[in-house]
Design a protein around this motif. Sequence first.
Motif, PDB file in Angstrom:
ATOM      1  N   GLY A 131      23.128 -11.379  25.282  1.00  0.00           N
ATOM      2  CA  GLY A 131      23.881 -11.634  24.047  1.00  0.00           C
ATOM      3  C   GLY A 131      23.468 -12.960  23.420  1.00  0.00           C
ATOM      4  O   GLY A 131      23.274 -13.049  22.197  1.00  0.00           O
ATOM      5  N   TYR A 132      23.320 -13.989  24.254  1.00  0.00           N
ATOM      6  CA  TYR A 132      22.884 -15.305  23.770  1.00  0.00           C
ATOM      7  C   TYR A 132      21.472 -15.236  23.177  1.00  0.00           C
ATOM      8  O   TYR A 132      21.176 -15.868  22.163  1.00  0.00           O
ATOM      9  CB  TYR A 132      22.923 -16.324  24.913  1.00  0.00           C
ATOM     10  N   ALA A 133      20.589 -14.472  23.814  1.00  0.00           N
ATOM     11  CA  ALA A 133      19.210 -14.345  23.324  1.00  0.00           C
ATOM     12  C   ALA A 133      19.191 -13.697  21.935  1.00  0.00           C
ATOM     13  O   ALA A 133      18.468 -14.149  21.033  1.00  0.00           O
ATOM     14  CB  ALA A 133      18.383 -13.521  24.309  1.00  0.00           C
ATOM     15  N   LYS A 134      20.006 -12.649  21.745  1.00  0.00           N
ATOM     16  CA  LYS A 134      20.080 -11.978  20.438  1.00  0.00           C
ATOM     17  C   LYS A 134      20.672 -12.931  19.390  1.00  0.00           C
ATOM     18  O   LYS A 134      20.213 -12.986  18.248  1.00  0.00           O
ATOM     19  CB  LYS A 134      20.948 -10.715  20.532  1.00  0.00           C
ATOM     20  N   ALA A 135      21.726 -13.648  19.804  1.00  0.00           N
ATOM     21  CA  ALA A 135      22.387 -14.584  18.881  1.00  0.00           C
ATOM     22  C   ALA A 135      21.415 -15.677  18.434  1.00  0.00           C
ATOM     23  O   ALA A 135      21.374 -16.042  17.258  1.00  0.00           O
ATOM     24  CB  ALA A 135      23.610 -15.208  19.559  1.00  0.00           C
ATOM     25  N   LYS A 137      18.164 -15.503  18.258  1.00  0.00           N
ATOM     26  CA  LYS A 137      17.175 -14.900  17.350  1.00  0.00           C
ATOM     27  C   LYS A 137      17.748 -14.771  15.933  1.00  0.00           C
ATOM     28  O   LYS A 137      17.095 -15.134  14.941  1.00  0.00           O
ATOM     29  CB  LYS A 137      16.775 -13.521  17.887  1.00  0.00           C
ATOM     30  N   ASN A 138      18.997 -14.269  15.841  1.00  0.00           N
ATOM     31  CA  ASN A 138      19.648 -14.153  14.528  1.00  0.00           C
ATOM     32  C   ASN A 138      19.880 -15.518  13.891  1.00  0.00           C
ATOM     33  O   ASN A 138      19.734 -15.693  12.682  1.00  0.00           O
ATOM     34  CB  ASN A 138      21.000 -13.427  14.658  1.00  0.00           C
ATOM     35  N   CYS A 139      20.238 -16.480  14.747  1.00  0.00           N
ATOM     36  CA  CYS A 139      20.528 -17.843  14.284  1.00  0.00           C
ATOM     37  C   CYS A 139      19.302 -18.451  13.602  1.00  0.00           C
ATOM     38  O   CYS A 139      19.406 -19.069  12.542  1.00  0.00           O
ATOM     39  CB  CYS A 139      20.941 -18.676  15.492  1.00  0.00           C
ATOM     40  N   GLU A 144      16.446 -20.063   8.269  1.00  0.00           N
ATOM     41  CA  GLU A 144      15.445 -19.976   7.191  1.00  0.00           C
ATOM     42  C   GLU A 144      16.127 -19.924   5.821  1.00  0.00           C
ATOM     43  O   GLU A 144      15.615 -20.472   4.843  1.00  0.00           O
ATOM     44  CB  GLU A 144      14.584 -18.721   7.373  1.00  0.00           C
ATOM     45  N   ASP A 145      17.309 -19.253   5.749  1.00  0.00           N
ATOM     46  CA  ASP A 145      18.006 -19.100   4.458  1.00  0.00           C
ATOM     47  C   ASP A 145      18.634 -20.407   3.985  1.00  0.00           C
ATOM     48  O   ASP A 145      18.953 -20.554   2.799  1.00  0.00           O
ATOM     49  CB  ASP A 145      19.120 -18.038   4.580  1.00  0.00           C
ATOM     50  N   ARG A 425      28.061 -17.493   9.745  1.00  0.00           N
ATOM     51  CA  ARG A 425      27.258 -16.275   9.551  1.00  0.00           C
ATOM     52  C   ARG A 425      27.106 -15.492  10.853  1.00  0.00           C
ATOM     53  O   ARG A 425      27.118 -14.252  10.854  1.00  0.00           O
ATOM     54  CB  ARG A 425      25.876 -16.647   9.003  1.00  0.00           C
ATOM     55  N   LEU A 426      26.958 -16.221  11.954  1.00  0.00           N
ATOM     56  CA  LEU A 426      26.771 -15.562  13.253  1.00  0.00           C
ATOM     57  C   LEU A 426      28.063 -14.860  13.689  1.00  0.00           C
ATOM     58  O   LEU A 426      28.023 -13.761  14.260  1.00  0.00           O
ATOM     59  CB  LEU A 426      26.347 -16.595  14.297  1.00  0.00           C
ATOM     60  N   ALA A 427      29.205 -15.487  13.396  1.00  0.00           N
ATOM     61  CA  ALA A 427      30.499 -14.877  13.738  1.00  0.00           C
ATOM     62  C   ALA A 427      30.697 -13.575  12.954  1.00  0.00           C
ATOM     63  O   ALA A 427      31.173 -12.568  13.495  1.00  0.00           O
ATOM     64  CB  ALA A 427      31.631 -15.860  13.440  1.00  0.00           C
ATOM     65  N   GLU A 428      30.297 -13.609  11.660  1.00  0.00           N
ATOM     66  CA  GLU A 428      30.391 -12.389  10.836  1.00  0.00           C
ATOM     67  C   GLU A 428      29.499 -11.290  11.404  1.00  0.00           C
ATOM     68  O   GLU A 428      29.880 -10.116  11.462  1.00  0.00           O
ATOM     69  CB  GLU A 428      29.982 -12.695   9.387  1.00  0.00           C
ATOM     70  N   HIS A 429      28.298 -11.682  11.820  1.00  0.00           N
ATOM     71  CA  HIS A 429      27.353 -10.716  12.400  1.00  0.00           C
ATOM     72  C   HIS A 429      27.901 -10.148  13.713  1.00  0.00           C
ATOM     73  O   HIS A 429      27.781  -8.949  13.983  1.00  0.00           O
ATOM     74  CB  HIS A 429      26.010 -11.415  12.645  1.00  0.00           C
ATOM     75  N   GLY A 430      28.528 -11.023  14.542  1.00  0.00           N
ATOM     76  CA  GLY A 430      29.054 -10.598  15.842  1.00  0.00           C
ATOM     77  C   GLY A 430      30.172  -9.578  15.719  1.00  0.00           C
ATOM     78  O   GLY A 430      30.290  -8.670  16.541  1.00  0.00           O
TER      79      GLY A 430
END
Length: 546
Positions: A131-135, A137-139, A144-145, A425-430
């Motif tokens: 889960g941390y690895a995916k987070a 990567k998304n982070c 970049e944005d 943004r990560l919380a919204e994605h989660g």
Amino acid sequence: MANTMGMPYGLQAMLKEGHKHFSGVEEAVMKSVEACKAISKCTRTSLGPTGLNKIIVNHLGKVYITSDAGTILQELEVQHPAAKLLVHAVKAQQQEVGDGANMVMSIAGELLSKSESLLRDGLHPTEVAEGYAKAAKNCLEYLEDLVEGDNKDLDFSNVSQVADRLRGALKSKQNGYEDTLAPLVAQACVDVCPDNKQNFNVDNVRVSKLVGGFVDQSEIMQGIVVRRKCEGTVSCCENAPVAVFSQGVDTSSTETKGTVLIKSAQELKDYHKSEEKELEEIIKGIADLGVKVVVSGQSIGEMAMHFIERYRMMAIKIPSKFELRRICRATGAQAIPKFIVPGKEQLGQAQRVEQVEIGGNQVMLIQQDRRVGKVATIILRGATDHLMDDMERAIDDGVNTFKALCKDARTVPGGGATEMELSKRLAEHGRKQTGLEQYAIQKFAEALEVIPLTLAENAGMNTTDTLATLRAQHAQGNSRLGVDSVKGELSDLTQQHISDLFYTKYWAIKFAADAVNTVLRVDQIIMAKQAGGPKKPQGQGHWDDQ
């Protein structure tokens, strides 16, 4: 059978007596998490401009007073193997970027702290790690944005533009001095930056610390500052060809032991005269080439000094081979390993070499033309050695930040604004995810809030109110709003020309996530018996007694 006879079995039988073995989530993972949380807590209070200093006394008795996490962790002798993994991640950040060490340690410590509740709730360490690895990567994708400044926006020959990009890194280490140090570091870096910016070498910006005066009396000099006096009476030369010898300037000794049989006093005189004549011929040959400065890597003999004075040359002794190498780089000279008459192509050139007194210290200034010189020196002034040591570490971070700018000049909002926006943004994605990994992604998002939280905490602000207000503002779209820990309020720090490098944030998040995943995937710690006899007890307790 073996058990009834009192003999060890299983792992006990396989390993030598005196080994230590910890296994399972409770013993291996939780103990590792506890150790990492402890070392993270140690450096967290030093984060940001209002971070507190630590007094570190290393094993040699040397005292460090600093808020630089890289130095703190380097001088602490960390024993716990899991905590060492975080220290290695910090060292990797120092080598790759040169700044952001505290960010790596703070985020890594908080990630492990958040993982503790997930593990106690019954999640497997592998699920948390994935889960941390995916987070992570998304982070990095969301990061970049948030980019603001672009590579094309920065003119590397414009000192004020470069100084603006360095101000954030210097302010976090030396709050209040950033307006003095940023232009100095920027000017020194711009002066020695090669045409191909990727080849910028941080070693080409030197710092010479001279006690006395104020910090704003610090200045830049093209060339090298040597904290020594010249050996003879000649103390100033203009447009001086330079000869550099890595050996001593003295009569050459044979490689093998030799015996000279002398039968009379006349023969002894003649032998001495021949040695003297040979030495004079070499020094005359050097003077005939037009050399005005002789640099020696070792001692200068009395007879050699006599002839150097006779031919009105300046003599400088440099015992450090590293300093000698820098002088060669600054003047373009080649270090000659034997005391002989050099070829013209082996000589260097200095615009001016002189001995001056700065703050009661006699120093040699080897100045060079800006177009020719490849080394710049910042002459740093200050009240105490400890203050200047910390200033030097801040300057070193600034120079490393310039090197990072050469690789990637993009910037992101500072003051924890970037981490807060990434967290949102990560919380919204989660929340959109399914499966057990969603809990780890949510915890990763919460862990990123540690940066604005710590900045507010170190500034003495009310952390609960600050974080709640910051969350609300970011939810409304104020993505640049961060914690101004100097004024003790929330503000957009980009208006004060303070921002963070994208490159620093990118690697800090990457290294922190990688180190945490490595710690979480450990299920056994097996330590062999240490070599040697019993060790003298150091302090109270040991990590495996926790």
